[in-house]
Motif scaffolding. Sequence first.
Motif, PDB file in Angstrom:
ATOM      1  N   GLU A   6       0.864  -1.177   0.000  1.00  0.00           N
ATOM      2  CA  GLU A   6       0.000   0.000   0.000  1.00  0.00           C
ATOM      3  C   GLU A   6       0.904   1.232   0.000  1.00  0.00           C
ATOM      4  N   GLU A   7       0.382   2.315  -0.521  1.00  0.00           N
ATOM      5  CA  GLU A   7       1.208   3.515  -0.619  1.00  0.00           C
ATOM      6  C   GLU A   7       1.642   4.011   0.752  1.00  0.00           C
ATOM      7  N   SER A   8       0.824   3.832   1.770  1.00  0.00           N
ATOM      8  CA  SER A   8       1.216   4.264   3.113  1.00  0.00           C
ATOM      9  C   SER A   8       2.449   3.507   3.597  1.00  0.00           C
ATOM     10  N   GLU A   9       2.569   2.227   3.231  1.00  0.00           N
ATOM     11  CA  GLU A   9       3.755   1.448   3.591  1.00  0.00           C
ATOM     12  C   GLU A   9       4.987   1.940   2.833  1.00  0.00           C
ATOM     13  N   VAL A  10       4.796   2.283   1.576  1.00  0.00           N
ATOM     14  CA  VAL A  10       5.899   2.807   0.764  1.00  0.00           C
ATOM     15  C   VAL A  10       6.369   4.143   1.341  1.00  0.00           C
ATOM     16  N   VAL A  11       5.435   4.975   1.798  1.00  0.00           N
ATOM     17  CA  VAL A  11       5.777   6.254   2.412  1.00  0.00           C
ATOM     18  C   VAL A  11       6.607   6.019   3.674  1.00  0.00           C
ATOM     19  N   LYS A  12       6.224   5.041   4.499  1.00  0.00           N
ATOM     20  CA  LYS A  12       6.981   4.730   5.716  1.00  0.00           C
ATOM     21  C   LYS A  12       8.394   4.281   5.368  1.00  0.00           C
ATOM     22  N   ILE A  13       8.522   3.441   4.359  1.00  0.00           N
ATOM     23  CA  ILE A  13       9.838   2.961   3.941  1.00  0.00           C
ATOM     24  C   ILE A  13      10.691   4.124   3.428  1.00  0.00           C
ATOM     25  N   ALA A  14      10.092   4.989   2.616  1.00  0.00           N
ATOM     26  CA  ALA A  14      10.831   6.142   2.078  1.00  0.00           C
ATOM     27  C   ALA A  14      11.240   7.093   3.191  1.00  0.00           C
ATOM     28  N   THR A  15      10.375   7.289   4.172  1.00  0.00           N
ATOM     29  CA  THR A  15      10.676   8.177   5.287  1.00  0.00           C
ATOM     30  C   THR A  15      11.863   7.657   6.091  1.00  0.00           C
ATOM     31  N   MET A  16      11.953   6.356   6.263  1.00  0.00           N
ATOM     32  CA  MET A  16      13.073   5.765   7.003  1.00  0.00           C
ATOM     33  C   MET A  16      14.405   5.985   6.276  1.00  0.00           C
ATOM     34  N   GLY A  17      14.359   6.209   4.979  1.00  0.00           N
ATOM     35  CA  GLY A  17      15.574   6.462   4.211  1.00  0.00           C
ATOM     36  C   GLY A  17      16.042   7.902   4.257  1.00  0.00           C
ATOM     37  N   LEU A  18      15.242   8.779   4.851  1.00  0.00           N
ATOM     38  CA  LEU A  18      15.624  10.195   4.953  1.00  0.00           C
ATOM     39  C   LEU A  18      16.641  10.393   6.064  1.00  0.00           C
ATOM     40  N   GLY A  19      17.287  11.525   6.040  1.00  0.00           N
ATOM     41  CA  GLY A  19      18.228  11.868   7.095  1.00  0.00           C
ATOM     42  C   GLY A  19      17.519  12.065   8.417  1.00  0.00           C
ATOM     43  N   PHE A  20      18.264  11.952   9.504  1.00  0.00           N
ATOM     44  CA  PHE A  20      17.697  12.012  10.846  1.00  0.00           C
ATOM     45  C   PHE A  20      16.915  13.295  11.093  1.00  0.00           C
ATOM     46  N   TYR A  21      17.484  14.454  10.732  1.00  0.00           N
ATOM     47  CA  TYR A  21      16.843  15.731  11.045  1.00  0.00           C
ATOM     48  C   TYR A  21      15.550  15.929  10.266  1.00  0.00           C
ATOM     49  N   ILE A  22      15.513  15.500   9.031  1.00  0.00           N
ATOM     50  CA  ILE A  22      14.278  15.614   8.252  1.00  0.00           C
ATOM     51  C   ILE A  22      13.243  14.636   8.806  1.00  0.00           C
ATOM     52  N   ARG A  23      13.683  13.442   9.118  1.00  0.00           N
ATOM     53  CA  ARG A  23      12.770  12.439   9.673  1.00  0.00           C
ATOM     54  C   ARG A  23      12.177  12.921  10.987  1.00  0.00           C
ATOM     55  N   ARG A  24      12.992  13.574  11.809  1.00  0.00           N
ATOM     56  CA  ARG A  24      12.509  14.103  13.088  1.00  0.00           C
ATOM     57  C   ARG A  24      11.455  15.185  12.864  1.00  0.00           C
ATOM     58  N   LYS A  25      11.646  16.022  11.846  1.00  0.00           N
ATOM     59  CA  LYS A  25      10.667  17.066  11.534  1.00  0.00           C
ATOM     60  C   LYS A  25       9.321  16.469  11.118  1.00  0.00           C
ATOM     61  N   LEU A  26       9.359  15.309  10.498  1.00  0.00           N
ATOM     62  CA  LEU A  26       8.143  14.687   9.979  1.00  0.00           C
ATOM     63  C   LEU A  26       7.540  13.670  10.944  1.00  0.00           C
ATOM     64  N   LEU A  27       8.051  13.606  12.167  1.00  0.00           N
ATOM     65  CA  LEU A  27       7.666  12.568  13.114  1.00  0.00           C
ATOM     66  C   LEU A  27       6.167  12.514  13.379  1.00  0.00           C
ATOM     67  N   ASN A  28       5.538  13.620  13.677  1.00  0.00           N
ATOM     68  CA  ASN A  28       4.112  13.636  14.015  1.00  0.00           C
ATOM     69  C   ASN A  28       3.237  14.195  12.896  1.00  0.00           C
ATOM     70  N   VAL A  29       3.727  14.120  11.678  1.00  0.00           N
ATOM     71  CA  VAL A  29       2.995  14.641  10.520  1.00  0.00           C
ATOM     72  C   VAL A  29       2.424  13.469   9.734  1.00  0.00           C
ATOM     73  N   HIS A  30       1.126  13.538   9.444  1.00  0.00           N
ATOM     74  CA  HIS A  30       0.510  12.489   8.623  1.00  0.00           C
ATOM     75  C   HIS A  30       0.817  12.776   7.153  1.00  0.00           C
ATOM     76  N   ILE A  31       1.430  11.821   6.498  1.00  0.00           N
ATOM     77  CA  ILE A  31       1.779  11.965   5.095  1.00  0.00           C
ATOM     78  C   ILE A  31       1.054  10.862   4.336  1.00  0.00           C
ATOM     79  N   SER A  32       0.187  11.270   3.437  1.00  0.00           N
ATOM     80  CA  SER A  32      -0.699  10.311   2.788  1.00  0.00           C
ATOM     81  C   SER A  32      -0.081   9.603   1.590  1.00  0.00           C
ATOM     82  N   ASP A  33       0.792  10.289   0.863  1.00  0.00           N
ATOM     83  CA  ASP A  33       1.364   9.656  -0.333  1.00  0.00           C
ATOM     84  C   ASP A  33       2.767  10.194  -0.603  1.00  0.00           C
TER      85      ASP A  33
END
Length: 82
Positions: A6-33
């Motif tokens: 599902e696209e939500s799973e792909v988003v989670k996988i892509a988010t884990m590949g981001l750098g720590f500081y960007i990932r931290r900024k997106l921690l409590n943000v809902h990202i749909s696609d």
Amino acid sequence: MEENYEESEVVKIATMGLGFYIRRKLLNVHISDLAHLAERVRQYKIERNLKSKSFSRKEIVRYVAMGSSSEESDFEIEVDLA
């Protein structure tokens, strides 16, 4: 073997590949696609660049070079700095 995600799973996988500081900024943000993820990362990078440009300063270094000759025997030196 083909797996469908599902696209939500792909988003989670892509988010884990981001750098720590960007990932931290997106921690409590809902990202749909993935398009929304890309937009958020782009916005974060623009904000970071603007902040770094507004606080960057060039250091100004001033120095005095002193030379001496064998003829100089007076050790009184006066230095004026402005």
